[in-house]
Design an enzyme around this catalytic site. Structure first.
Site, PDB file in Angstrom:
ATOM      1  N   GLU A 104       8.175  -1.248  17.434  1.00 46.97           N
ATOM      2  CA  GLU A 104       7.353  -0.697  16.489  1.00 46.97           C
ATOM      3  C   GLU A 104       6.318  -0.628  16.969  1.00 46.97           C
ATOM      4  O   GLU A 104       5.352  -1.085  16.089  1.00 46.97           O
ATOM      5  CB  GLU A 104       7.841  -1.636  15.327  1.00 46.97           C
ATOM      6  CG  GLU A 104       9.233  -1.667  14.129  1.00 46.97           C
ATOM      7  CD  GLU A 104       9.102   0.153  13.650  1.00 46.97           C
ATOM      8  OE1 GLU A 104       8.651   0.617  13.989  1.00 46.97           O
ATOM      9  OE2 GLU A 104      10.690   0.309  12.950  1.00 46.97           O
ATOM     10  N   HIS A 127       5.844  -7.173  10.476  1.00 56.30           N
ATOM     11  CA  HIS A 127       6.452  -5.713   9.984  1.00 56.30           C
ATOM     12  C   HIS A 127       7.677  -6.683   9.687  1.00 56.30           C
ATOM     13  O   HIS A 127       7.896  -7.502  10.410  1.00 56.30           O
ATOM     14  CB  HIS A 127       6.942  -4.755  10.986  1.00 56.30           C
ATOM     15  CG  HIS A 127       8.002  -4.018  10.669  1.00 56.30           C
ATOM     16  ND1 HIS A 127       8.392  -3.672   9.498  1.00 56.30           N
ATOM     17  CD2 HIS A 127       9.582  -3.796  10.799  1.00 56.30           C
ATOM     18  CE1 HIS A 127      10.002  -3.034   9.353  1.00 56.30           C
ATOM     19  NE2 HIS A 127      10.395  -3.599  10.482  1.00 56.30           N
ATOM     20  N   HIS A 129      11.696  -7.742   6.420  1.00 55.03           N
ATOM     21  CA  HIS A 129      12.426  -7.091   5.839  1.00 55.03           C
ATOM     22  C   HIS A 129      12.840  -7.774   4.884  1.00 55.03           C
ATOM     23  O   HIS A 129      13.929  -8.277   4.721  1.00 55.03           O
ATOM     24  CB  HIS A 129      13.861  -5.947   6.473  1.00 55.03           C
ATOM     25  CG  HIS A 129      14.419  -5.808   8.048  1.00 55.03           C
ATOM     26  ND1 HIS A 129      15.110  -5.345   8.364  1.00 55.03           N
ATOM     27  CD2 HIS A 129      12.440  -4.364   8.848  1.00 55.03           C
ATOM     28  CE1 HIS A 129      14.516  -4.034   9.289  1.00 55.03           C
ATOM     29  NE2 HIS A 129      13.194  -4.249   9.439  1.00 55.03           N
ATOM     30  N   HIS A 203      13.810   0.145   4.005  1.00 52.33           N
ATOM     31  CA  HIS A 203      13.021   0.279   5.488  1.00 52.33           C
ATOM     32  C   HIS A 203      13.029  -1.488   5.585  1.00 52.33           C
ATOM     33  O   HIS A 203      13.160  -2.482   5.636  1.00 52.33           O
ATOM     34  CB  HIS A 203      12.553   0.770   6.518  1.00 52.33           C
ATOM     35  CG  HIS A 203      12.607   0.203   7.587  1.00 52.33           C
ATOM     36  ND1 HIS A 203      11.911   0.664   9.078  1.00 52.33           N
ATOM     37  CD2 HIS A 203      12.778  -0.802   8.401  1.00 52.33           C
ATOM     38  CE1 HIS A 203      12.039  -0.096   9.715  1.00 52.33           C
ATOM     39  NE2 HIS A 203      12.014  -1.362   9.810  1.00 52.33           N
TER      40      HIS A 203
HETATM   41  O1  2HA Z   1      12.624  -5.262  15.202  1.00 49.69           O
HETATM   42  O2  2HA Z   1      12.555  -4.421  12.203  1.00 49.69           O
HETATM   43  O3  2HA Z   1      12.459  -1.517  12.694  1.00 49.69           O
HETATM   44  C1  2HA Z   1      13.577  -4.322  14.798  1.00 49.69           C
HETATM   45  C2  2HA Z   1      12.558  -3.348  13.739  1.00 49.69           C
HETATM   46  C3  2HA Z   1      12.311  -2.680  13.410  1.00 49.69           C
HETATM   47 ZN    ZN Z   2      12.289  -2.855  10.586  1.00 51.34          ZN
END
Ligand code: 2HA
Ligand code: ZN
Length: 267
Positions: A104, A127, A129, A203
């Site tokens: 990313e 980033h 999840h 995502h």
């Molecule tokens: O690092 O989360 O979006 C792996 C991810 C890609």
């Molecule tokens: Zn990701």
């Protein structure tokens, strides 16, 4: 700089504990330029694929691709590395040991470039999840602004006063794009102007903050509200005539007024 690296490791540990960082999921960058007083010799050159003039010559800690948050929590310099953007802003070199950066990287560095361009004091991009926010991103009615403008933000704000107090800019929505793509980076960039946290549909989230703990805290506050909303809906499943009430608009306006909350990124 040691303290900054230490707090990156600490946040990665929290992300793993929260279940937001399965396998290699999630990534981050932190601007370390303030700690480099003279140019440090860096190794082989890697093209960025884009030109980022505002971060030319700057230094970043970057999580490694395929690296795990839970490993980074213990060994940050084996699961990430420091890079220096070349003086023309088109490539980067590693400072010290090279660990190939996260997939990313376009989103992280394009946003870092934007932050520098605007003179922002924000140094971190994250980033991850977070389970409950990603779950809500599967519900079109919550994402579609034509149903009610900023519906997801208002739903989250109305769960507990702290959500509004600590995430006063709310959450932006980025339509689904292929992970790691320049399209995803561009959509992120267009939304991060107005929000500190954006939801990558189906995502994860992408957040910016003054430091990595700040970025993490904002995601945590919003995800807590998402969790409360989903928990309240389990009661609705058993009692279909009872919808989660949420704080009234008046109660939320009071929080806004009492805390004198910013409507734009404060710095
Ligand atoms: O690092 O989360 O979006 C792996 C991810 C890609
Ligand atoms: Zn990701």
């Amino acid at each position: 700089m040691e303290n900054v690296i230490q707090s990156i490791a600490e946040v990665c540990g929290y992300i793993w504990q929260k279940g937001w960082g399965e396998r290699n999921g999630g990534n981050l960058t932190v601007n370390l330029t303030e700690f480099f007083t003279s140019d440090v010799l860096a190794g082989e050159q890697h093209p960025l694929g884009v030109t980022l003039p505002h971060i030319a010559g700057q230094y970043f800690y970057v999580k490694g691709t395929q690296k795990r948050m839970r490993d980074l929590a213990h060994k940050p310099m084996e699961n990430g590395c420091i890079i220096r953007i070349t003086d023309d802003g088109t490539a980067y070199k590693a400072v010290g040991e090279y660990v190939p950066p996260t997939s990313e990287l376009p989103s992280h560095l394009m946003v870092q470039d934007y932050l520098q361009h605007t003179g922002s004091a924000y140094k971190a991009t994250l980033h991850t999840h977070p389970i409950e926010l990603v779950a809500l991103s599967h519900h079109r009615a919550l994402l579609d602004d034509s149903v009610r403008p900023n519906r997801l933000t208002h739903t989250l704000w109305s769960m507990i006063p702290e959500t509004l107090a600590f995430a006063p800019l709310g959450i932006g929505i980025v339509p689904y794009q292929v992970p790691g793509s320049v399209e995803l980076a561009q959509e992120t960039l267009s939304k991060i102007r107005d929000y500190d946290v954006v939801l990558w549909e189906k995502h994860g989230v992408f957040a910016v903050g003054q430091d990595i703990m700040d970025a993490f805290d904002q995601v945590d506050v919003l995800n807590k509200a998402a969790r409360i909303y989903l928990d309240a809906l389990t009661y609705t499943a058993a009692h279909p005539d009872s919808e989660p009430e949420g704080m009234t608009d008046k109660a939320m306006q009071d929080v806004q007024r009492i805390f004198n909350l910013p409507k734009q990124r404060p710095c």
